[in-house]
Every structure is written in C-alpha cells, then in structure tokens.
Design an enzyme around this catalytic site. Structure first.
Site, short mmCIF file in Angstrom:
data_model
loop_
_atom_site.label_atom_id
_atom_site.label_comp_id
_atom_site.label_asym_id
_atom_site.label_seq_id
_atom_site.Cartn_x
_atom_site.Cartn_y
_atom_site.Cartn_z
N ASP A 49 9.78 11.68 35.57
CA ASP A 49 9.96 12.95 36.28
C ASP A 49 9.57 12.81 37.76
OD1 ASP A 49 10.61 15.58 36.54
OD2 ASP A 49 8.77 16.36 35.66
N GLY A 50 10.25 13.58 38.59
CA GLY A 50 9.86 13.64 40.00
C GLY A 50 10.85 13.01 40.97
N ASN A 51 11.99 12.57 40.47
CA ASN A 51 12.98 11.95 41.36
C ASN A 51 13.45 12.92 42.44
OD1 ASN A 51 12.92 9.72 39.72
ND2 ASN A 51 14.87 10.12 38.72
N GLY A 52 13.73 14.15 42.01
CA GLY A 52 14.26 15.15 42.94
C GLY A 52 13.25 15.45 44.04
N HIS A 86 17.19 9.82 42.38
CA HIS A 86 17.64 9.20 41.13
C HIS A 86 17.97 7.72 41.34
CE1 HIS A 86 17.47 13.00 39.20
NE2 HIS A 86 18.51 13.52 39.80
N ASN A 112 19.53 18.81 30.55
CA ASN A 112 19.87 18.43 31.92
C ASN A 112 21.31 18.80 32.29
OD1 ASN A 112 17.78 15.43 31.95
ND2 ASN A 112 17.33 17.46 32.76
C1 FPP Z 1 13.77 13.69 36.28
O1 FPP Z 1 13.45 13.96 37.63
C2 FPP Z 1 14.71 12.60 36.18
C3 FPP Z 1 15.95 12.66 35.62
C4 FPP Z 1 16.52 13.90 35.05
C5 FPP Z 1 16.83 11.48 35.59
C6 FPP Z 1 16.15 10.16 35.36
C7 FPP Z 1 17.05 9.11 35.81
C8 FPP Z 1 16.69 7.94 36.36
C9 FPP Z 1 15.29 7.48 36.52
C10 FPP Z 1 17.78 7.09 36.85
C11 FPP Z 1 18.05 5.83 36.15
C12 FPP Z 1 18.13 5.82 34.71
C13 FPP Z 1 19.00 5.07 33.96
C14 FPP Z 1 18.77 4.95 32.51
C15 FPP Z 1 20.17 4.39 34.48
P1 FPP Z 1 13.84 15.36 38.25
O2 FPP Z 1 15.23 15.27 38.77
O3 FPP Z 1 13.64 16.43 37.22
O4 FPP Z 1 12.82 15.49 39.40
P2 FPP Z 1 12.12 16.82 39.93
O5 FPP Z 1 11.22 17.30 38.82
O6 FPP Z 1 11.34 16.34 41.11
O7 FPP Z 1 13.20 17.79 40.27
#
Ligand code: FPP
Length: 231
Positions: free
Chosen positions: A11-14, A28, A59
């Site tokens: 979690d936390g990519n965004g 991501h 998602n």
């Molecule tokens: C949650 O962060 C992350 C995801 C919904 C996607 C995870 C995907 C990856 C790590 C990319 C690579 C994976 C593969 C298997 C190819 P968020 O978007 O909810 O972040 P936020 O809470 O900060 O908004």
C-alpha cells in the site's frame, strides 16, 4: 525461526507519487520495481512463499484510467521483468478470479505460470482480482460440487482439506507486512491468516527497501508464537 510464508499488502503507491507531484501511475511503476527486488531478496533470505496483494476485487472501483494503467503494467511485468525471476528459479502463481479480467491480462498470467511451473527455488503468489471472502466462497462451492459428484464425503471436510480448495495450496501465512500506514487486513487471505504475525509500517511501498524487509523479519523472529498453547 524464519517465516516460511510472508505476505505483503503493498500500500502507498499513490501517495508516494502524489507527494512528488507525479501521477498515481508513477507510484505503481516504482512499486513494481520494488516488488521485483523483494521477490529476489525473499528467496535469498530462505523464504519459501511470498504472497502479494497486487489488485483486489474492490480495486475495480478506481478510475478506468488507473485500472487500465495497472493492467498494462501487469502485462509488461509478467512478460518482461519476470524473466529475471524465472532465471532465479521462482515459480509464479496467481490467486483470484479470472472473471472481469481482460483477455490479454489472462494470457500474460498463463504465460508466466506456464513458463515458471517447473521452478523450485520459491513461490511468488500474486493475488490479482483477489478477495479473501470471495476465495472462501469459491472454495465452498468447489467442495459442494465434489460432494454432490461423490468425489468426497461431507465427513472428509476438515480445515486442512478446505485449504486445498483455496486458489493455491500454500502453507499458512507466518508474517503479514502492510506498508502505507493503514492498520487493516482489507479482505486479504483471510483463511490463511488464522495465526499470522502482523507487521505494520508507515513506509510507503515504493520506499520499502530490502533493509526494511529484513527489519520486519527480525521483529518476526523475536515474536513468541504460541498458536493458542501456553509456554
Ligand atoms: C496500493 O497502493 C497498490 C495497488 C492497488 C497496486 C499494487 C501494484 C504494484 C505494487 C505494482 C506491481 C505489481 C505487479 C504484481 C506487477 P495505493 O494505490 O492504494 O496507494 P495509496 O493508498 O497511496 O493511494
């Protein structure tokens, strides 16, 4: 003792991207690089199974732009970066429902599963279009079908047999890591988490380095696991 099965809620990519004035997709992309490094590192650290939450059934509620970006990124990763994991001897498997997925995504998943199925160094279980409650429902329906067809009897259904009907037949999760600061399980691998140790960190997934992973392992190794027993 080292954990056999580690699971990560990535979690936390965004937030990582927005903090840098970038689009969520940039987070991501960075996360995908981190995942590749962690998968290689986990095998070196002697972990047998690494399960990751790549895309939940919920998602799909995100914008079409973000969902499509993620699907394209997955295809790219499955087809290119995973060659490295294959070389390392990692078997890649998927957990989740195929329904609702684009056909090119399913093809890429089958490609990587086929190409890595002989590997024995470790398993990377990618939870994709995945929900923990959905997995339990799907397993129950398969068990029901096998009872109706006479393949098994009602009395055969134990918690051990039930786990063989899940998307993948894997050992229970020893350690769950969740990055990004939230303190919840978010419908992830509910059946496999009955005695899991939890490790939560505020670090956003794209910043979750090998040394942070090692720290989680160290903390796990110092936990007292009693499985309901007393010392
Ligand atoms: C949650 O962060 C992350 C995801 C919904 C996607 C995870 C995907 C990856 C790590 C990319 C690579 C994976 C593969 C298997 C190819 P968020 O978007 O909810 O972040 P936020 O809470 O900060 O908004």
């Amino acid at each position: 003792m080292k954990p056999k099965h580690v699971a990560i809620i990535m979690d936390g990519n965004g937030r990582w991207a927005l903090k840098r004035g970038l689009k969520r997709s940039a987070g991501h992309l960075e996360g995908s690089k981190i995942l590749e490094h962690l998968a290689m590192h986990a095998i070196d650290a002697g972990i047998e199974v690494l399960s990751v939450y790549a895309f939940s059934t919920d998602n799909f509620k995100r914008s079409a732009e973000e969902v499509n970006y993620l699907m394209d990124l997955f295809i790219k990763m499955f087809k290119t970066k995973f060659a490295k994991l294959n070389k390392k001897g990692i078997k890649v498997v998927f957990s989740g429902r195929k329904i609702n997925l684009r056909s090119d995504v399913i093809e890429a998943m089958e490609y990587i599963e086929d190409n890595t199925k002989q590997n024995t160094a470790g398993i990377l279980n990618i939870c994709f279009n995945y929900g923990g409650q959905e997995e339990i429902v799907d397993a129950s329906l398969k068990i029901h079908e096998d009872i109706v067809n006479g393949k098994i009897k009602e009395d055969d259904v134990t918690k051990e047999l039930f786990s063989k009907y899940l998307y993948q037949d894997l050992p229970p999760i020893d350690l769950l890591i969740r990055t990004g600061g939230e303190l919840r399980v978010s419908n992830f691998m509910l059946y496999q988490m009955s005695y899991t140790e939890f490790y939560f960190t505020n670090t956003l997934f794209p910043d979750f380095s090998k040394s942070e992973f090692n720290k989680a392992l160290f903390i796990y190794e110092n936990r007292d696991r009693r499985f309901g027993n007393v010392k």
